[in-house]
Each structure stands twice: as structure tokens, then as C-alpha cells.
Scaffold this motif. Sequence first.
Motif, PDB file in Angstrom:
ATOM      1  N   MET A   1       0.820  -1.195   0.000  1.00 39.94           N
ATOM      2  CA  MET A   1       0.000   0.000   0.000  1.00 39.94           C
ATOM      3  C   MET A   1       0.864   1.259   0.000  1.00 39.94           C
ATOM      4  SD  MET A   1      -2.764   1.712  -0.113  1.00 39.94           S
ATOM      5  CE  MET A   1      -3.986   0.512  -0.336  1.00 39.94           C
ATOM      6  N   ALA A   2       2.030   1.208   0.647  1.00 39.79           N
ATOM      7  CA  ALA A   2       2.886   2.388   0.700  1.00 39.79           C
ATOM      8  C   ALA A   2       3.310   2.839  -0.691  1.00 39.79           C
ATOM      9  CB  ALA A   2       4.109   2.109   1.564  1.00 39.79           C
ATOM     10  N   ASN A   3       3.418   1.906  -1.629  1.00 39.12           N
ATOM     11  CA  ASN A   3       3.815   2.249  -2.989  1.00 39.12           C
ATOM     12  C   ASN A   3       2.734   3.038  -3.714  1.00 39.12           C
ATOM     13  OD1 ASN A   3       6.102   0.767  -2.491  1.00 39.12           O
ATOM     14  ND2 ASN A   3       5.388  -1.048  -3.541  1.00 39.12           N
ATOM     15  N   HIS A   4       1.524   2.983  -3.232  1.00 42.60           N
ATOM     16  CA  HIS A   4       0.399   3.616  -3.907  1.00 42.60           C
ATOM     17  C   HIS A   4      -0.055   4.914  -3.236  1.00 42.60           C
ATOM     18  CE1 HIS A   4       0.018   0.086  -6.401  1.00 42.60           C
ATOM     19  NE2 HIS A   4      -0.059  -0.666  -5.336  1.00 42.60           N
ATOM     20  N   THR A   5       0.739   5.468  -2.357  1.00 41.92           N
ATOM     21  CA  THR A   5       0.318   6.642  -1.596  1.00 41.92           C
ATOM     22  C   THR A   5      -0.053   7.813  -2.496  1.00 41.92           C
ATOM     23  OG1 THR A   5       1.667   5.964   0.274  1.00 41.92           O
ATOM     24  CG2 THR A   5       0.998   8.259   0.205  1.00 41.92           C
ATOM     25  N   ALA A   6       0.777   8.146  -3.463  1.00 45.37           N
ATOM     26  CA  ALA A   6       0.483   9.277  -4.349  1.00 45.37           C
ATOM     27  C   ALA A   6      -0.760   9.001  -5.185  1.00 45.37           C
ATOM     28  CB  ALA A   6       1.675   9.575  -5.252  1.00 45.37           C
ATOM     29  N   GLU A   7      -0.899   7.765  -5.636  1.00 43.80           N
ATOM     30  CA  GLU A   7      -2.080   7.409  -6.424  1.00 43.80           C
ATOM     31  C   GLU A   7      -3.344   7.494  -5.573  1.00 43.80           C
ATOM     32  OE1 GLU A   7      -0.762   3.539  -7.563  1.00 43.80           O
ATOM     33  OE2 GLU A   7      -0.188   4.224  -9.561  1.00 43.80           O
ATOM     34  N   LEU A   8      -3.267   6.981  -4.340  1.00 42.06           N
ATOM     35  CA  LEU A   8      -4.410   7.046  -3.434  1.00 42.06           C
ATOM     36  C   LEU A   8      -4.770   8.492  -3.129  1.00 42.06           C
ATOM     37  CD1 LEU A   8      -6.475   5.678  -1.553  1.00 42.06           C
ATOM     38  CD2 LEU A   8      -4.700   5.674   0.211  1.00 42.06           C
ATOM     39  N   ASP A   9      -3.770   9.324  -2.887  1.00 44.61           N
ATOM     40  CA  ASP A   9      -4.018  10.751  -2.637  1.00 44.61           C
ATOM     41  C   ASP A   9      -4.755  11.389  -3.808  1.00 44.61           C
ATOM     42  OD1 ASP A   9      -2.754  10.478  -0.209  1.00 44.61           O
ATOM     43  OD2 ASP A   9      -0.913  11.523  -0.821  1.00 44.61           O
ATOM     44  N   ALA A  10      -4.333  11.076  -5.015  1.00 46.45           N
ATOM     45  CA  ALA A  10      -4.974  11.652  -6.203  1.00 46.45           C
ATOM     46  C   ALA A  10      -6.429  11.207  -6.320  1.00 46.45           C
ATOM     47  CB  ALA A  10      -4.196  11.260  -7.462  1.00 46.45           C
ATOM     48  N   VAL A  11      -6.679   9.930  -6.061  1.00 49.65           N
ATOM     49  CA  VAL A  11      -8.046   9.413  -6.152  1.00 49.65           C
ATOM     50  C   VAL A  11      -8.921  10.033  -5.071  1.00 49.65           C
ATOM     51  CG1 VAL A  11      -9.467   7.334  -5.914  1.00 49.65           C
ATOM     52  CG2 VAL A  11      -7.392   7.271  -7.297  1.00 49.65           C
ATOM     53  N   LEU A  12      -8.417  10.084  -3.834  1.00 42.35           N
ATOM     54  CA  LEU A  12      -9.217  10.667  -2.748  1.00 42.35           C
ATOM     55  C   LEU A  12      -9.472  12.157  -2.970  1.00 42.35           C
ATOM     56  CD1 LEU A  12      -7.708   8.847   0.355  1.00 42.35           C
ATOM     57  CD2 LEU A  12      -9.944   8.476  -0.688  1.00 42.35           C
ATOM     58  N   THR A  13      -8.490  12.855  -3.506  1.00 45.19           N
ATOM     59  CA  THR A  13      -8.674  14.276  -3.808  1.00 45.19           C
ATOM     60  C   THR A  13      -9.758  14.449  -4.868  1.00 45.19           C
ATOM     61  OG1 THR A  13      -6.402  14.804  -3.208  1.00 45.19           O
ATOM     62  CG2 THR A  13      -7.532  16.368  -4.648  1.00 45.19           C
ATOM     63  N   ALA A  14      -9.692  13.624  -5.891  1.00 42.64           N
ATOM     64  CA  ALA A  14     -10.705  13.702  -6.953  1.00 42.64           C
ATOM     65  C   ALA A  14     -12.089  13.398  -6.405  1.00 42.64           C
ATOM     66  CB  ALA A  14     -10.360  12.739  -8.084  1.00 42.64           C
ATOM     67  N   LEU A  15     -12.190  12.433  -5.512  1.00 43.36           N
ATOM     68  CA  LEU A  15     -13.492  12.058  -4.950  1.00 43.36           C
ATOM     69  C   LEU A  15     -13.967  13.026  -3.870  1.00 43.36           C
ATOM     70  CD1 LEU A  15     -13.040   8.188  -4.711  1.00 43.36           C
ATOM     71  CD2 LEU A  15     -14.441   9.471  -6.356  1.00 43.36           C
ATOM     72  N   GLY A  16     -13.132  13.984  -3.520  1.00 40.14           N
ATOM     73  CA  GLY A  16     -13.481  14.947  -2.485  1.00 40.14           C
ATOM     74  C   GLY A  16     -14.503  15.983  -2.920  1.00 40.14           C
ATOM     75  N   ASP A  17     -14.835  16.013  -4.180  1.00 41.27           N
ATOM     76  CA  ASP A  17     -15.784  16.999  -4.700  1.00 41.27           C
ATOM     77  C   ASP A  17     -17.103  16.306  -5.054  1.00 41.27           C
ATOM     78  OD1 ASP A  17     -17.003  18.386  -7.293  1.00 41.27           O
ATOM     79  OD2 ASP A  17     -15.955  19.889  -6.086  1.00 41.27           O
ATOM     80  N   PRO A  18     -18.242  16.870  -4.619  1.00 37.52           N
ATOM     81  CA  PRO A  18     -19.534  16.220  -4.886  1.00 37.52           C
ATOM     82  C   PRO A  18     -19.875  16.102  -6.373  1.00 37.52           C
ATOM     83  CG  PRO A  18     -19.853  18.327  -3.757  1.00 37.52           C
ATOM     84  CD  PRO A  18     -18.381  18.064  -3.800  1.00 37.52           C
ATOM     85  N   THR A  19     -19.453  17.055  -7.177  1.00 43.42           N
ATOM     86  CA  THR A  19     -19.713  16.960  -8.618  1.00 43.42           C
ATOM     87  C   THR A  19     -18.959  15.780  -9.215  1.00 43.42           C
ATOM     88  OG1 THR A  19     -20.076  19.342  -8.786  1.00 43.42           O
ATOM     89  CG2 THR A  19     -19.541  18.184 -10.827  1.00 43.42           C
ATOM     90  N   ARG A  20     -17.708  15.633  -8.814  1.00 43.22           N
ATOM     91  CA  ARG A  20     -16.918  14.527  -9.346  1.00 43.22           C
ATOM     92  C   ARG A  20     -17.442  13.181  -8.853  1.00 43.22           C
ATOM     93  NH1 ARG A  20     -12.694  18.604  -8.825  1.00 43.22           N
ATOM     94  NH2 ARG A  20     -12.075  17.827  -6.786  1.00 43.22           N
ATOM     95  N   ARG A  21     -17.911  13.130  -7.599  1.00 38.27           N
ATOM     96  CA  ARG A  21     -18.505  11.884  -7.109  1.00 38.27           C
ATOM     97  C   ARG A  21     -19.764  11.545  -7.899  1.00 38.27           C
ATOM     98  NH1 ARG A  21     -17.237  14.190  -2.129  1.00 38.27           N
ATOM     99  NH2 ARG A  21     -19.432  14.670  -1.703  1.00 38.27           N
ATOM    100  N   ALA A  22     -20.546  12.550  -8.247  1.00 36.66           N
ATOM    101  CA  ALA A  22     -21.753  12.315  -9.049  1.00 36.66           C
ATOM    102  C   ALA A  22     -21.388  11.801 -10.440  1.00 36.66           C
ATOM    103  CB  ALA A  22     -22.581  13.593  -9.144  1.00 36.66           C
ATOM    104  N   ILE A  23     -20.322  12.319 -11.009  1.00 36.91           N
ATOM    105  CA  ILE A  23     -19.865  11.848 -12.323  1.00 36.91           C
ATOM    106  C   ILE A  23     -19.450  10.381 -12.227  1.00 36.91           C
ATOM    107  CG2 ILE A  23     -18.073  12.099 -14.094  1.00 36.91           C
ATOM    108  CD1 ILE A  23     -18.057  15.140 -13.363  1.00 36.91           C
ATOM    109  N   VAL A  24     -18.689  10.040 -11.203  1.00 37.90           N
ATOM    110  CA  VAL A  24     -18.255   8.655 -11.013  1.00 37.90           C
ATOM    111  C   VAL A  24     -19.468   7.754 -10.817  1.00 37.90           C
ATOM    112  CG1 VAL A  24     -17.024   7.094  -9.434  1.00 37.90           C
ATOM    113  CG2 VAL A  24     -15.946   9.229 -10.166  1.00 37.90           C
ATOM    114  N   ARG A  25     -20.419   8.217 -10.011  1.00 38.13           N
ATOM    115  CA  ARG A  25     -21.649   7.439  -9.777  1.00 38.13           C
ATOM    116  C   ARG A  25     -22.374   7.176 -11.100  1.00 38.13           C
ATOM    117  NH1 ARG A  25     -24.158  10.899  -6.633  1.00 38.13           N
ATOM    118  NH2 ARG A  25     -22.758  10.402  -4.935  1.00 38.13           N
TER     119      ARG A  25
END
Length: 114
Positions: free
Chosen positions: A1-25
Motif C-alpha cells: 500500500m505504501a507504494n500507492h500513496t500518491a495514487e491514493l491521494d490523487a483518487v481521494l482528492t478527486a473524490l473529495g468533490d460532490p460533482t466529481r462523485r456524481a460523475i463517477v456514480r
Amino acid sequence: MANHTAELDAVLTALGDPTRRAIVRRLGAGPASVGELAAPFPIALPTFLKHVRSLESSGLIRTAKVGRVRTCTLHRERLDLVQDWLDDQRHLWESRTDRLEQLVTSPTPTEEDS
């Protein structure tokens, strides 16, 4: 999991916005054009495209342009990063609460036992 920290940060940041979560949904139901995705939102297309670019740069979605139509597709595997992190957190906190329960429920020695 430590190898994916930057990737996880990017995904969580992207999902931090309600519009983007609605798009993913919405993309969970299948691919859609940018126009179809933008239709329910009361924002200008350039602003909406910033959300699409954010999701794309995080790897959550992929886009492909055919003619004048840009189609977005959910990259479900990226959500596995979040699921793996949540599983790790769940395991950590369950083990901590199990130890706390043992501490609280175990008999304490009295002065007579000493």
C-alpha cells in the motif's frame, strides 16, 4: 500500500468533490459523453471539463474522442486503491477496539491477589 500513496491521494482528492462523485456514480452505469454527463449540472461546460480532467488525471476515468464526441468511461480498478486503504483502516481499528475490549472486560487484580 505504501507504494500507492500518491495514487491514493490523487483518487481521494478527486473524490473529495460532490460533482466529481456524481460523475463517477453516473459512469458506474456505463460510459457517457461529456455532454450527457454535464447535462444535470448547472455549471458552464468549461467548469465541468475541469472536473472531467481532474477525474482523468487521477486515473478514475478514461476519455476517448471520436469525431466531436468525447466519451468517458469509469476505470473501476482505481477504486480498488480506496477499497484496499479502507480495508487496512478497518482491520487496524478492529484490532484496536478488540484490544480495548479485552482490557475493559478482563478481571483486574485486587489488592488481596497481590
